[in-house]
Design a protein around this motif. Structure first.
Motif, PDB file in Angstrom:
ATOM      1  N   LEU A  34       1.720   0.493  11.763  1.00 19.59           N
ATOM      2  CA  LEU A  34       2.328   1.825  11.688  1.00 19.59           C
ATOM      3  C   LEU A  34       3.002   2.052  10.339  1.00 19.59           C
ATOM      4  N   THR A  35       3.777   1.082   9.873  1.00 23.28           N
ATOM      5  CA  THR A  35       4.494   1.257   8.607  1.00 23.28           C
ATOM      6  C   THR A  35       3.539   1.348   7.425  1.00 23.28           C
ATOM      7  N   GLU A  36       2.400   0.675   7.492  1.00 23.90           N
ATOM      8  CA  GLU A  36       1.430   0.773   6.407  1.00 23.90           C
ATOM      9  C   GLU A  36       0.762   2.147   6.355  1.00 23.90           C
ATOM     10  N   ALA A  37       0.634   2.808   7.512  1.00 24.31           N
ATOM     11  CA  ALA A  37      -0.045   4.100   7.564  1.00 24.31           C
ATOM     12  C   ALA A  37       0.900   5.285   7.428  1.00 24.31           C
ATOM     13  N   LEU A  38       2.206   5.082   7.544  1.00 25.51           N
ATOM     14  CA  LEU A  38       3.146   6.197   7.504  1.00 25.51           C
ATOM     15  C   LEU A  38       3.162   6.947   6.167  1.00 25.51           C
ATOM     16  N   PRO A  39       3.088   6.281   5.002  1.00 26.50           N
ATOM     17  CA  PRO A  39       3.096   7.061   3.748  1.00 26.50           C
ATOM     18  C   PRO A  39       1.962   8.082   3.657  1.00 26.50           C
ATOM     19  N   LEU A  40       0.753   7.713   4.080  1.00 29.61           N
ATOM     20  CA  LEU A  40      -0.362   8.666   4.051  1.00 29.61           C
ATOM     21  C   LEU A  40      -0.122   9.815   5.034  1.00 29.61           C
ATOM     22  N   TYR A  41       0.485   9.508   6.183  1.00 29.90           N
ATOM     23  CA  TYR A  41       0.803  10.563   7.145  1.00 29.90           C
ATOM     24  C   TYR A  41       1.816  11.537   6.565  1.00 29.90           C
ATOM     25  N   LEU A  42       2.825  11.037   5.877  1.00 26.86           N
ATOM     26  CA  LEU A  42       3.824  11.909   5.262  1.00 26.86           C
ATOM     27  C   LEU A  42       3.198  12.759   4.158  1.00 26.86           C
ATOM     28  N   ASP A  43       2.256  12.198   3.412  1.00 28.83           N
ATOM     29  CA  ASP A  43       1.560  12.997   2.403  1.00 28.83           C
ATOM     30  C   ASP A  43       0.787  14.140   3.056  1.00 28.83           C
ATOM     31  N   GLY A  44       0.163  13.846   4.206  1.00 24.84           N
ATOM     32  CA  GLY A  44      -0.556  14.902   4.915  1.00 24.84           C
ATOM     33  C   GLY A  44       0.370  15.986   5.433  1.00 24.84           C
ATOM     34  N   VAL A  45       1.534  15.584   5.949  1.00 24.29           N
ATOM     35  CA  VAL A  45       2.515  16.568   6.420  1.00 24.29           C
ATOM     36  C   VAL A  45       2.984  17.446   5.267  1.00 24.29           C
ATOM     37  N   ARG A  46       3.249  16.835   4.125  1.00 27.16           N
ATOM     38  CA  ARG A  46       3.723  17.595   2.954  1.00 27.16           C
ATOM     39  C   ARG A  46       2.666  18.586   2.473  1.00 27.16           C
ATOM     40  N   GLN A  47       1.396  18.171   2.465  1.00 27.71           N
ATOM     41  CA  GLN A  47       0.335  19.073   2.013  1.00 27.71           C
ATOM     42  C   GLN A  47       0.147  20.239   2.972  1.00 27.71           C
ATOM     43  N   LEU A  48       0.208  19.965   4.288  1.00 29.80           N
ATOM     44  CA  LEU A  48       0.049  21.048   5.255  1.00 29.80           C
ATOM     45  C   LEU A  48       1.208  22.034   5.179  1.00 29.80           C
ATOM     46  N   GLN A  49       2.392  21.536   4.946  1.00 27.82           N
ATOM     47  CA  GLN A  49       3.518  22.455   4.840  1.00 27.82           C
ATOM     48  C   GLN A  49       3.461  23.249   3.542  1.00 27.82           C
ATOM     49  N   LEU A 104      10.407  10.039   0.337  1.00 29.38           N
ATOM     50  CA  LEU A 104      10.391   9.109   1.458  1.00 29.38           C
ATOM     51  C   LEU A 104       9.105   8.284   1.476  1.00 29.38           C
ATOM     52  N   ALA A 105       7.980   8.938   1.188  1.00 28.71           N
ATOM     53  CA  ALA A 105       6.712   8.197   1.113  1.00 28.71           C
ATOM     54  C   ALA A 105       6.761   7.144   0.017  1.00 28.71           C
ATOM     55  N   GLN A 106       7.378   7.489  -1.111  1.00 25.98           N
ATOM     56  CA  GLN A 106       7.515   6.517  -2.195  1.00 25.98           C
ATOM     57  C   GLN A 106       8.403   5.348  -1.786  1.00 25.98           C
ATOM     58  N   ILE A 107       9.487   5.642  -1.061  1.00 28.22           N
ATOM     59  CA  ILE A 107      10.374   4.574  -0.587  1.00 28.22           C
ATOM     60  C   ILE A 107       9.641   3.652   0.383  1.00 28.22           C
ATOM     61  N   LEU A 108       8.849   4.237   1.286  1.00 27.02           N
ATOM     62  CA  LEU A 108       8.114   3.415   2.241  1.00 27.02           C
ATOM     63  C   LEU A 108       7.075   2.549   1.544  1.00 27.02           C
ATOM     64  N   ARG A 109       6.410   3.087   0.533  1.00 24.95           N
ATOM     65  CA  ARG A 109       5.447   2.271  -0.219  1.00 24.95           C
ATOM     66  C   ARG A 109       6.151   1.133  -0.956  1.00 24.95           C
ATOM     67  N   GLU A 110       7.342   1.403  -1.474  1.00 25.01           N
ATOM     68  CA  GLU A 110       8.090   0.358  -2.160  1.00 25.01           C
ATOM     69  C   GLU A 110       8.542  -0.723  -1.179  1.00 25.01           C
ATOM     70  N   ARG A 111       8.924  -0.323   0.020  1.00 25.82           N
ATOM     71  CA  ARG A 111       9.297  -1.306   1.043  1.00 25.82           C
ATOM     72  C   ARG A 111       8.109  -2.177   1.420  1.00 25.82           C
ATOM     73  N   LEU A 112       6.928  -1.578   1.527  1.00 28.14           N
ATOM     74  CA  LEU A 112       5.725  -2.361   1.831  1.00 28.14           C
ATOM     75  C   LEU A 112       5.416  -3.355   0.714  1.00 28.14           C
ATOM     76  N   ARG A 113       5.582  -2.915  -0.534  1.00 32.52           N
ATOM     77  CA  ARG A 113       5.319  -3.820  -1.652  1.00 32.52           C
ATOM     78  C   ARG A 113       6.292  -4.997  -1.643  1.00 32.52           C
ATOM     79  N   ILE A 114       7.576  -4.717  -1.411  1.00 28.56           N
ATOM     80  CA  ILE A 114       8.570  -5.791  -1.374  1.00 28.56           C
ATOM     81  C   ILE A 114       8.299  -6.733  -0.204  1.00 28.56           C
ATOM     82  N   ARG A 115       7.901  -6.169   0.937  1.00 27.73           N
ATOM     83  CA  ARG A 115       7.621  -7.010   2.099  1.00 27.73           C
ATOM     84  C   ARG A 115       6.437  -7.930   1.829  1.00 27.73           C
TER      85      ARG A 115
END
Length: 300
Positions: free
Chosen positions: A125-140, A218-229
């Motif tokens: 879920l955490t790996e896929a959330l940044p792409l989901y947030l990008d989709g939400v941002r584009q639709l809005q 937020l998507a950038q923060i989540l990607r950074e958390r994934l990289r650190i993990r």
């Protein structure tokens, strides 16, 4: 002493099984009354009979939600019957010491399996959330409201995101408030990344501002958390392999001794002193596994 404790625990297990059966019978009776009342209030319609979920401890509920498992009365009944049959078979075949070990080991094994499944689902879920947030941002950005964007972005999202967010999307389609719906999802899952999304939405709706910029950050923060993990996992890989070797060494040594001398286990199975030593060894092994797992747990 070990034999007496084993028989006492098995007796308590039998009493618990009887009490559970009586409570289940009472619950079935109440459910039948509810179905009859529902049929009287809406004549001509037969209410569907669904498996009723049962309440679970607060510490286990988030794990079940993360693992996407629902505990029903029927499931508990089947698992309890299978566990009781296994413990009884071990008691008759190998004595009370091993039966007690199986009785204590089954919940630990079930909890370990549940945590492993939950961890895998949450990692996906955490790996896929940044792409989901990008989709939400584009639709809005093209004119959708926040609730519409959150629901419609699931169509192109990862299947694991859809499985976790489907309930929230249905609530949004029925007109539920966005902040309240996302907060309920975050409270149920207790995943830090989902809590961050809920907090960002709640803060933005309260104080205003560009939600698109919030989702981008937020998507950038989540990607950074994934990289650190990933870096932490790579840095601790040697320690994790060493821990598995340390955990497996006593078990492999025992298997080797039994293969070389099958009578070696007679002392630990038949003699009361050997049974006490066996229980102490199993307990120390379990404590060591818990300590090592705690030391290697990555939280940031």
């Amino acid at each position: 002493m070990v034999k007496g404790a084993a028989y006492l625990i098995l007796a308590l297990l039998i009493l618990g099984a009887v009490a559970f059966a009586l409570l289940s019978e009472r619950a079935r009776g109440l459910a039948a009354v509810d179905r009859r009342l529902a049929g009287l209030s809406a004549p001509g319609t037969a209410p569907a009979r669904a498996a009723a979920a049962i309440s679970v401890p607060e510490r286990i509920a988030p794990l079940l939600a993360q693992a996407q498992l629902e505990v029903t009365v029927q499931t508990v009944r089947i698992l309890a019957a299978a566990g009781f049959a296994l413990v009884l078979a071990v008691l008759l075949a190998a004595g009370p010491a091993l039966a007690l070990a199986v009785l204590l080991g089954l919940p630990m094994a079930a909890l370990s399996w549940l945590r492993g499944r939950a961890r895998k689902r949450v990692d996906a879920l955490t790996e896929a959330l940044p792409l989901y947030l990008d989709g939400v941002r584009q639709l809005q950005a093209v004119g959708n409201s926040l609730s519409q964007a959150l629901s419609r972005a699931l169509a192109d999202a990862s299947p694991v995101v859809r499985s976790f967010f489907d309930t929230a999307a249905r609530r949004l389609e029925m007109g539920a408030p966005v902040a309240e719906t996302m907060q309920q999802l975050a409270d149920r899952l207790q995943v830090p990344e989902v809590s961050m999304i809920a907090a960002a939405i709640r803060t933005n709706l309260r104080y205003g501002g560009s939600i698109g910029a919030v989702f981008t950050n937020l998507a950038q923060i989540l990607r950074e958390r994934l990289r650190i993990r990933r870096e932490l996992v790579a840095a601790t890989s040697e320690a994790r392999v060493s821990s598995r070797v340390l955990i497996a060494m006593p078990l492999l040594a025992m298997v080797g001794l039994v293969l070389m001398n099958p009578a070696y286990l007679d002392f630990f199975v038949k003699d009361p002193r050997g049974q006490s030593l066996s229980m102490m060894a199993i307990g120390l092994e379990a404590i060591g596994i818990l300590i090592i797992r705690r030391m290697l747990r990555l939280e940031f």
